[in-house]
Design a protein around this motif. Structure first.
Motif, short mmCIF file in Angstrom:
data_model
loop_
_atom_site.label_atom_id
_atom_site.label_comp_id
_atom_site.label_asym_id
_atom_site.label_seq_id
_atom_site.Cartn_x
_atom_site.Cartn_y
_atom_site.Cartn_z
N LEU A 153 0.83 -1.21 0.00
CA LEU A 153 0.00 0.00 0.00
C LEU A 153 0.86 1.26 0.00
O LEU A 153 0.51 2.26 -0.61
N MET A 154 1.99 1.20 0.70
CA MET A 154 2.91 2.34 0.68
C MET A 154 3.48 2.56 -0.72
O MET A 154 3.60 3.70 -1.18
N THR A 155 3.82 1.45 -1.40
CA THR A 155 4.34 1.56 -2.77
C THR A 155 3.30 2.15 -3.70
O THR A 155 3.60 3.05 -4.50
N VAL A 156 2.07 1.65 -3.61
CA VAL A 156 0.99 2.14 -4.46
C VAL A 156 0.73 3.62 -4.21
O VAL A 156 0.59 4.41 -5.15
N THR A 157 0.67 4.00 -2.94
CA THR A 157 0.41 5.40 -2.59
C THR A 157 1.51 6.32 -3.12
O THR A 157 1.24 7.40 -3.66
N ALA A 158 2.77 5.87 -2.97
CA ALA A 158 3.89 6.69 -3.43
C ALA A 158 3.89 6.85 -4.95
O ALA A 158 4.11 7.96 -5.47
N ILE A 159 3.62 5.76 -5.66
CA ILE A 159 3.62 5.83 -7.13
C ILE A 159 2.48 6.70 -7.65
O ILE A 159 2.69 7.59 -8.48
N ILE A 160 1.27 6.44 -7.14
CA ILE A 160 0.12 7.23 -7.60
C ILE A 160 0.28 8.70 -7.20
O ILE A 160 0.00 9.61 -7.99
N GLY A 161 0.75 8.95 -5.96
CA GLY A 161 0.96 10.32 -5.51
C GLY A 161 2.00 11.05 -6.34
O GLY A 161 1.87 12.25 -6.61
N GLY A 162 3.03 10.31 -6.80
CA GLY A 162 4.05 10.94 -7.62
C GLY A 162 3.61 11.20 -9.05
O GLY A 162 4.11 12.12 -9.71
N LEU A 163 2.66 10.37 -9.54
CA LEU A 163 2.22 10.51 -10.93
C LEU A 163 1.02 11.43 -11.12
O LEU A 163 0.80 11.94 -12.23
N LEU A 164 0.24 11.65 -10.08
CA LEU A 164 -0.94 12.51 -10.21
C LEU A 164 -0.60 13.92 -10.65
O LEU A 164 -1.33 14.50 -11.47
N PRO A 165 0.49 14.55 -10.14
CA PRO A 165 0.83 15.88 -10.66
C PRO A 165 1.08 15.88 -12.17
O PRO A 165 0.78 16.88 -12.85
N ILE A 166 1.61 14.77 -12.70
CA ILE A 166 1.79 14.68 -14.15
C ILE A 166 0.45 14.64 -14.86
O ILE A 166 0.25 15.27 -15.89
N MET A 167 -0.52 13.89 -14.28
CA MET A 167 -1.85 13.80 -14.88
C MET A 167 -2.57 15.14 -14.87
O MET A 167 -3.41 15.42 -15.73
N TRP A 168 -2.28 15.96 -13.88
CA TRP A 168 -2.93 17.28 -13.77
C TRP A 168 -2.16 18.37 -14.48
O TRP A 168 -2.65 19.50 -14.62
N GLY A 169 -0.94 18.07 -14.91
CA GLY A 169 -0.08 19.10 -15.49
C GLY A 169 -0.51 19.49 -16.89
O GLY A 169 -1.34 18.86 -17.54
N SER A 170 0.06 20.59 -17.36
CA SER A 170 -0.20 21.08 -18.71
C SER A 170 1.08 21.75 -19.21
O SER A 170 1.99 22.04 -18.45
N GLY A 171 1.10 21.97 -20.52
CA GLY A 171 2.28 22.60 -21.08
C GLY A 171 2.98 21.68 -22.06
O GLY A 171 2.50 20.60 -22.40
N THR A 172 4.16 22.10 -22.52
CA THR A 172 4.91 21.35 -23.52
C THR A 172 5.29 19.97 -23.00
O THR A 172 5.88 19.84 -21.92
N GLY A 173 4.95 18.95 -23.76
CA GLY A 173 5.30 17.58 -23.39
C GLY A 173 4.34 16.91 -22.44
O GLY A 173 4.48 15.71 -22.16
N SER A 174 3.35 17.64 -21.93
CA SER A 174 2.45 17.08 -20.94
C SER A 174 1.58 15.97 -21.53
O SER A 174 1.25 15.00 -20.85
N GLU A 175 1.20 16.10 -22.81
CA GLU A 175 0.34 15.09 -23.44
C GLU A 175 1.04 13.73 -23.51
O GLU A 175 0.42 12.69 -23.31
N VAL A 176 2.34 13.76 -23.78
CA VAL A 176 3.11 12.51 -23.83
C VAL A 176 3.28 11.94 -22.43
O VAL A 176 3.09 10.74 -22.19
N MET A 177 3.64 12.78 -21.46
CA MET A 177 3.87 12.33 -20.09
C MET A 177 2.60 11.76 -19.46
O MET A 177 2.64 10.79 -18.70
N LYS A 178 1.45 12.35 -19.79
CA LYS A 178 0.19 11.85 -19.26
C LYS A 178 -0.08 10.43 -19.74
O LYS A 178 -0.59 9.60 -18.99
#
Length: 220
Positions: A153-178
């Motif tokens: 659960l700690m691993t899942v929380t850390a991975i999802i928590g680290g990737l959510l800012p990418i999912m919410w991000g915008s700008g150059t390259g964001s479409e690929v990173m998402k």
């Protein structure tokens, strides 16, 4: 939308509304051309990656059965990523494939740890008097699985928590990173279920078969 989907849509429009004179043809270049080259490489890299994962599993367990249990659980671990892509209406692309490769690696790693802990509990019980029935085997499998609940659960929380800012991000390259992050965000949910429920259940059947084969029959 991603470059690949855009070009495919554009191709359809061009074919419907543009008639080229004889001797003329259209070539789609730029980022789309690079993406097509990357797809061709992925057709080699993807099977090679799965083979390397299987090889590393075999070197770890020195047993084909345990290695196959992890490999056959990977498609179930990827289900969450597929559903999340469907929810976001993302098309399959090179970036998505990279995300699935990363997800497969994480799912295999956590699956290995669960099997190791279950096997450790099994060997400990066998050395202290053996296993009398299915209920004791079930308790051993549950005990080994529960030892991995908190770290998982700690691993899942850390991975999802680290990737959510990418999912919410915008700008150059964001479409690929998402599109790289999306399979992992959705896939970590199904990978957790697969690791804590599916893999222990299948391994319990394997251990039961081994006990019966060794002559130590487990009563029903």
């Amino acid at each position: 939308i991603d470059v690949g989907t855009y070009v495919e849509n554009a191709k359809q429009v061009v074919e419907e509304k543009l008639k080229l004179p004889e001797g003329y043809n259209l070539i789609w270049s730029g980022q789309y051309e690079y993406m097509e080259r990357a797809k061709a490489r992925l057709k080699i890299i993807l099977p090679l990656t799965l083979f390397i994962i299987f090889l590393l599993l075999y070197l770890n367990f020195r047993n084909i059965t345990e290695s196959l249990i992890i490999m056959f659980s990977l498609p179930f671990a990827l289900v969450g990523g597929i559903w999340y892509l469907y929810y976001l209406k993302y098309e399959l692309s090179v970036a998505v494939a990279v995300g699935f490769i990363a997800l497969a690696g994480v799912a295999a790693e956590t699956g290995v740890l669960v099997l190791i802990f279950i096997d450790h509990a099994y060997r400990k019980k066998m050395s202290s008097g053996g296993i009398a029935n299915k209920e004791e085997l079930r308790e051993i499998v549950i005990e080994g699985s529960l030892e991995r609940v908190r770290p998982k659960l700690m691993t899942v929380t850390a991975i999802i928590g680290g990737l959510l800012p990418i999912m919410w991000g915008s700008g150059t390259g964001s479409e690929v990173m998402k599109r790289i992050a999306a399979p992992m965000v959705g896939g970590m949910v199904s990978a957790t279920i697969s690791t804590l429920i599916l893999i222990p259940a299948v391994y319990a059947l394997v251990l039961e078969h081994r006990l019966k084969k060794s002559g130590k029959t487990i009563p029903k």
